[in-house]
Write a protein that holds these residues in place. Sequence first.
Motif, short mmCIF file in Angstrom:
data_model
loop_
_atom_site.label_atom_id
_atom_site.label_comp_id
_atom_site.label_asym_id
_atom_site.label_seq_id
_atom_site.Cartn_x
_atom_site.Cartn_y
_atom_site.Cartn_z
N GLY A 223 0.83 -1.20 0.00
CA GLY A 223 0.00 0.00 0.00
C GLY A 223 0.87 1.25 0.00
N ALA A 224 1.91 1.23 0.86
CA ALA A 224 2.80 2.38 0.94
C ALA A 224 3.52 2.59 -0.39
N VAL A 225 3.97 1.48 -1.00
CA VAL A 225 4.67 1.58 -2.28
C VAL A 225 3.77 2.24 -3.33
N VAL B 282 3.15 6.03 -2.61
CA VAL B 282 4.27 6.91 -2.92
C VAL B 282 4.55 6.94 -4.43
N LEU B 283 4.37 5.80 -5.10
CA LEU B 283 4.56 5.78 -6.56
C LEU B 283 3.58 6.73 -7.23
N ILE B 284 2.33 6.68 -6.79
CA ILE B 284 1.32 7.59 -7.37
C ILE B 284 1.76 9.03 -7.15
N TYR B 285 2.19 9.33 -5.93
CA TYR B 285 2.64 10.68 -5.62
C TYR B 285 3.79 11.10 -6.54
N LEU C 68 12.19 -0.05 -2.36
CA LEU C 68 13.31 -0.29 -1.44
C LEU C 68 13.12 0.47 -0.13
N LEU C 69 12.65 1.72 -0.23
CA LEU C 69 12.61 2.58 0.97
C LEU C 69 11.30 2.48 1.74
N VAL C 70 10.17 2.34 1.06
CA VAL C 70 8.91 2.30 1.81
C VAL C 70 8.21 0.94 1.70
N GLY C 71 8.80 -0.01 0.94
CA GLY C 71 8.16 -1.31 0.77
C GLY C 71 8.63 -2.31 1.81
N GLY C 72 7.93 -3.44 1.84
CA GLY C 72 8.32 -4.53 2.73
C GLY C 72 8.72 -5.72 1.90
#
Lengths: 300, 378
Positions: free
Chosen positions: A155-157, A160-163, A230-234
């Motif tokens: 979800g976070a990925v 942030v990708l959309i952003y 890498l930075l916000v994914g799990g």
Amino acid sequence: MNSHMQEKRGRRLGITYSAPMGLWLTFFFLVPLCIIILYSFLKKGLYGGVEWEFTLTAYRQMLNPNFMRVFLRTLWVAALSTVITITLALPCGYAMARSRHQVMWLALVIIPFWTNSLIRIYAWIAILSSEGFVNEALKALGVIGESLPLIYNQGAVITVLIYMYIPFAILPLFTTIDKFDFQLLEAARDLGASKPESIFKVLIPNIRSGIITAVIFTFIPIFGAYTVPLLVGGKDSYMIGNIIVDQVTKTRNWPLASAFSLVITVVSTIGVIWMMTSTASERARLKAPAQVVDANGGIS
Amino acid sequence: MGKRLKGFDVTVKDVSRAYGNFKALDDVSIEIRKGEFFSLLGPSGCGKTTLLRIIAGFDSPDNGVVLLDGKDILPLPPDKRQVNTVFQSYALFPHLSVYENVAFPLRLRKVPAGKLDAKVRDYLHLVQLDNHMDKKPSMLSGGQKQRVAIARALINEPSVLLLDEPLSALDAKLRQNLLVELDHLHDQIGITFIYVTHDQSEALSVSDRIAVMNQGKVLQIGTPYEIYESPATDFVARFIGETNLFPAVVKQCDPYEDYYMTTLDIPALGTEIKVTDYDNLAVGQHVSFTVRPEKLKITGHQPTRVGKDINLFRGIVEEPIYSGFQSKYYVSLENGTVIKVIQQHANYMDEGPDIDWKDQVFVSWSAEDGYIVEVVDS
Ligand SMILES: Nc1ncnc2c1ncn2[C@@H]1O[C@H](COP(=O)(O)OP(=O)(O)OP(=O)(O)O)[C@@H](O)[C@H]1O
Ligand SMILES: [Mg+2]
């Protein structure tokens, strides 16, 4: 001077004009691409690099089900993010095109580019982490007792990708919608279309080229993304971009990294070709030269 | 195609619309009858399109009402009004063929395929576009586009058709032809047409009635004949056709047969003239006097017998303009005032018009041909 000669000179001049572009593409796109293609068919060197021996090992390794899963996940994440991005960007582009303050809106869309993308991703970490703004705010309001897992997952990925890529969708959409004749929407309403019908049956088909460009501009970079996962994914957000980095830096399997790079290039190229053919055919559709139009406007 | 539809009457009452401080429409009231060919005529920027957009539903007035067949339509969105529009720029859908443009309203209403096809062909035939249905709008000539727009607007069988300067993008010759076609179409289908134009000759030639507008106000509503022959204001007199218009003061007003013989003092002409009028005007009243150039007679020699209701002036031709079927002369009268005269050339002239530049001429008109336009003060 006859027109034939002029035309010939024009063509020669055209080559001169296009030379810098050609050189640029050759050095920064074609040459690296050839190196990648070459490396993907070579044997892995022990500490990175390659040995000069032809082999299909890299491609055989690629078919590993784990890699296939990552490939499919990457496709899914890219597709989903693109769809959401376009869905959000369309109304933005529309509102900007109809606004009287176009320049201000354009500036607001472009301003984030002044900041390095890594810094912007770290900002998102500050927003989403368990002690981040969102969780702290919700806790302060008493909505939640414990932090929500807002980060280090798919979800976070996607968020942030959309952003990151929504400006790349908004800009081409804005440009095409700006050229759209809004009276066509009134005509549609006049002829009995509801507001949504006028949008879907008249606006969307007429801004197809802008939508396709926006899709390409978001899907291709997202498909190759690696910093965001890498930075916000799990663990569940590993993407092809991460495979490539890991194969270069950790596993030191350069041929496999090259093979995956090639996959990204091929998928992107297919996208670009699709875009070019469909916009070309659209142009042909709309701008077909008038054939026989009798002088008095066809009154018989 | 023996198609006849039902026209509705349209009532516009006390409609105003302001953009900021600028009044685009200022208390406009118009009653348009069922099946009428009604024109809104006025110079650019007078509010014609604004009024049309309010009737169509794209704009709403600050106050006032719009009734269609007696029912208030202002609360309805454009797609729910039995009114269709032919836009000034046609607004054809560029991504659809001619056929699909015309079929668009039917597809929205999910009309069954067979019925849809028959109807689209029917309407394409009505506007003589049978042979162009597969073309894209960009491949059509201006006149053809305009007819696609008409077919598309009519296929919903509206009760009122709004036309916003549908001919303004076309050249003069084509405009004449299409105007006649439009008139035939109106007679054929029988719905109400509201036709916006800034071209007075267009409006005069096809309308049942005309509303002349200026600066957001309706100045006069009447038949083309009424508007031309008895303009309500100076502006109408000047805007419709050509005219000679002078401020005047009433000198005398006597009953004469079944109207009044009025004597006007016209400073610009330096003399008094006679004009018949239906109103008994008070002596000393300030009015405008007008006489159309084609009502004036011009001769090279002094008329031998002058009746008492003839106004006669002597002058010099300043500028003769020959245009085939007629000539127009700017005649400078003895006191310097220039007056326009139009002479029809009904008969063959061996040596061209007998009146030439700098000729001395006599200009005359009968008291019945002049007209008192407007009472300037009360
Ligand atoms: N959206 C708007 N905002 C501000 N002013 C407007 C707007 N629409 C129209 N106006 C003004 O209202 C006036 C009337 O405009 P309208 O379009 O009705 O004129 P028109 O009679 O149709 O003229 P034309 O013959 O040139 O088409 C014009 O002065 C125009 O500038
Ligand atoms: Mg207009």
